[in-house]
Enzyme design. Sequence first.
Site, PDB file in Angstrom:
ATOM      1  N   LEU A 391      92.034  35.682  52.547  1.00  0.00           N
ATOM      2  CA  LEU A 391      93.349  36.308  52.461  1.00  0.00           C
ATOM      3  C   LEU A 391      93.344  37.741  52.958  1.00  0.00           C
ATOM      4  O   LEU A 391      94.337  38.216  53.492  1.00  0.00           O
ATOM      5  CB  LEU A 391      93.848  36.302  51.009  1.00  0.00           C
ATOM      6  CG  LEU A 391      94.035  34.931  50.363  1.00  0.00           C
ATOM      7  CD1 LEU A 391      94.389  35.099  48.901  1.00  0.00           C
ATOM      8  CD2 LEU A 391      95.101  34.142  51.081  1.00  0.00           C
ATOM      9  N   GLY A 395      88.297  47.182  49.941  1.00  0.00           N
ATOM     10  CA  GLY A 395      87.345  48.269  50.040  1.00  0.00           C
ATOM     11  C   GLY A 395      85.959  47.875  49.556  1.00  0.00           C
ATOM     12  O   GLY A 395      84.966  48.426  49.989  1.00  0.00           O
ATOM     13  N   GLY A 397      85.036  44.354  49.102  1.00  0.00           N
ATOM     14  CA  GLY A 397      84.769  42.944  49.319  1.00  0.00           C
ATOM     15  C   GLY A 397      85.937  42.227  49.941  1.00  0.00           C
ATOM     16  O   GLY A 397      86.896  42.848  50.401  1.00  0.00           O
ATOM     17  N   VAL A 399      88.828  38.812  49.807  1.00  0.00           N
ATOM     18  CA  VAL A 399      89.641  38.030  48.879  1.00  0.00           C
ATOM     19  C   VAL A 399      89.936  36.674  49.504  1.00  0.00           C
ATOM     20  O   VAL A 399      90.329  36.596  50.673  1.00  0.00           O
ATOM     21  CB  VAL A 399      90.959  38.758  48.540  1.00  0.00           C
ATOM     22  CG1 VAL A 399      91.764  37.950  47.519  1.00  0.00           C
ATOM     23  CG2 VAL A 399      90.675  40.144  47.995  1.00  0.00           C
ATOM     24  N   ASP A 510      95.333  54.756  42.875  1.00  0.00           N
ATOM     25  CA  ASP A 510      95.475  54.202  44.230  1.00  0.00           C
ATOM     26  C   ASP A 510      96.742  53.363  44.334  1.00  0.00           C
ATOM     27  O   ASP A 510      96.737  52.279  44.909  1.00  0.00           O
ATOM     28  CB  ASP A 510      94.251  53.365  44.603  1.00  0.00           C
ATOM     29  CG  ASP A 510      94.153  53.128  46.113  1.00  0.00           C
ATOM     30  OD1 ASP A 510      94.725  53.925  46.873  1.00  0.00           O
ATOM     31  OD2 ASP A 510      93.518  52.143  46.515  1.00  0.00           O
TER      32      ASP A 510
END
Length: 713
Positions: A391, A395, A397, A399, A510
């Site tokens: 998908l 930052g 890894g 998904v 963030d």
Amino acid sequence: MTIPCFMFIGIYVSVSFFTTSYAADAITQSQTLRDGKTLVSKHGSFQLGFFSPTASDTKNRFLGIWCKNSSVSSATTVTWVANQHNPINGSSGLLMINSSGNVVLLSQNSTVVWSIALSKQTPNPILQLLDSGNLVLREARDGNSRNYLWQSLRWDEKAGLYRSLLASSSSDICDNYGRCGPYGMCDISNSEVCSCLKGFQPKDPGNWKYADNSGGCERITPFVCQNGDGFEKYGGVKLPDTTHSWVNQSMSLKECRASCLNSCSCTAYAISNVKGGSSCTIWFGDLISLRKLLDEGQDLYVRMPASESDTDRPRKTKIIVIAVAAVSIVSGTFLAVYCIHRRRRKLKEKLRKDGMMGQNNEGQKEDLELPSFSLPTLITATDNFSFNMKLGEGGFGSVYKGRLVDGQEIAVKRLSQSSRQGIAEFKNEVILIAKLQHRNLVKLLGYCIQGEERLLIYEYMPNKSLDFYIFDQNQGRLLDWSQRFPIICGIARGLLYLHQDSRLRIIHRDLKASNVLLDKEMNPKISDFGMARIFGGDQTEGVTKKVVGTYGYMAPEYAIDGQFSVKSDVFSFGVLLLETLSGKRSRGFYDRNHNLNLIGHAWRLWKEGRSLEMIDKCLSDSCTLSEVLRCIHVSLLCVQQLPEDRPTMSTVVLMLGGESALPQPKKPAFFLGKHPSSEAGSSSSKNQTSSTFGVRNETSSTNESSITVLEPR
């Protein structure tokens, strides 16, 4: 916007460089493009013409697009090929638009080898090569130059890259011709798609580090034809390109092998079962476009020198066995005693470590307070973390979309094993979200810790992230004001819960459009808590030497001095609110006339009483003016320079839902733009794309740069 050459999934091929080219970037019905001439995009970024796969192969010609000013001296980056599976024999190729308005590629005797057939005829078609590398067919008199009747490229949401729409309608990256180059095997199920065959190594290791595998592989040991040569068997593969091959439809496997050994030019052979017998195929020269298939496939036998072949292995094994036996006899009892002692010592050490690991894992599970998923369960759910299930890239890894055995759809965040900071962020996110329950926060379903693997399992968000809609004119029409305003209020309530109503006081640090996901009812859910911080007791602010977040969203006191508080998130919310109202990026907008960024632009219009001019045009027919004006006012209160001047999120929620008079905002922070000449030098230390747990549109992240480490002054 021009797309750099390295952003394309291309193939490297040696081509014959052309000495002639059209000055124009397009052809009409009255023009043709013959082999030997090219079209060049307006600013010279890309070129369209005919080429051959290798310098020695001048018979097979293809029509393709490549980067005109490639940095590779001996090869050109081809980004798209028209007649990939139907080469033209010789230099008779001709590209034209026929009387019906269809684009046709002709070979000798006017045979059609590739075409673009339109459903309806257009009076003035034009085929144009754009500076983005996109070849488009459009109506010349159409006032909107972006209305395409056909185009060669599309945006791939999963890969985040432009990919070619070839005539063969390739289903994945391995279908691109020569993706892994000569003697390279393409396997879509592996994280590193390309690998060299046994006995081979990357021809250009430097490019392979950056996933540029088109140069292919070369033999580790130079091949010398001699008696004793053997073969390495590769099962379940798609056979390589058959341009340089020979076929005999009445040979057995044994006869096919013998025929290949009789020719020093033979590099591989394969046998196929056909009606009434078997068919032998023998390859001469490089093996190109090899790929591993998930099911079916054929057996390919690649020729190896005697020293490395399977025929030489029995002799080597025999020698090794004799040597080991001789050493064993000589060493005798001494070796046996030493081995027994060493085994006992290792067993004790293993038992001690297992006991410690068991205690650590048990402690982790007690702290995490979430269901634990097994790694095989997640491998099955994500089809072994296949590229097609990916998908997005985060930052820390990747998904993947997954489906459990009970049919539940999930999003699996897989921590990168190469990340030094990832484990801390992983534990931080698990501990935080496990204790949070709110309809406007993404729900964490579980986790997996097994060996080196660290995985988080989230609920799946089918409607992507907020940035997918608000920064795209076409998608923005799907999100009118009646949907945007509840999304704004939902984000505010989610932040209020983090700051005040949860068991912990949490600073997200963030908050941005790509970290707001939308469920099937378009309810917003704040995600990605890897950078969040917990405040205890009456603590309201903190200082850090490790500044994390995204340029354009960070409060000034945090970006400059490392000071963060709930007011830092309030500033980020104000920026996000401006983006949602205007449809413009904080990092991408620049008012050249007044040297202002998005915050400064909003402040100037508000001071001049012209705030409505900044509203996204697609909202003009659906917005409620009183709500829009109140949202603009609230956003400017949130982005004020001093933290003490900004409202809390509880006040923000009341202001958004109320009708009382609002205080006058003061001059905001970070409102000046940048001179164009200085833009190239302003970048973060590391570029990232935020994690998502829905299908991602990577175009929405091209202007975002997430900071990982920044020493404050």
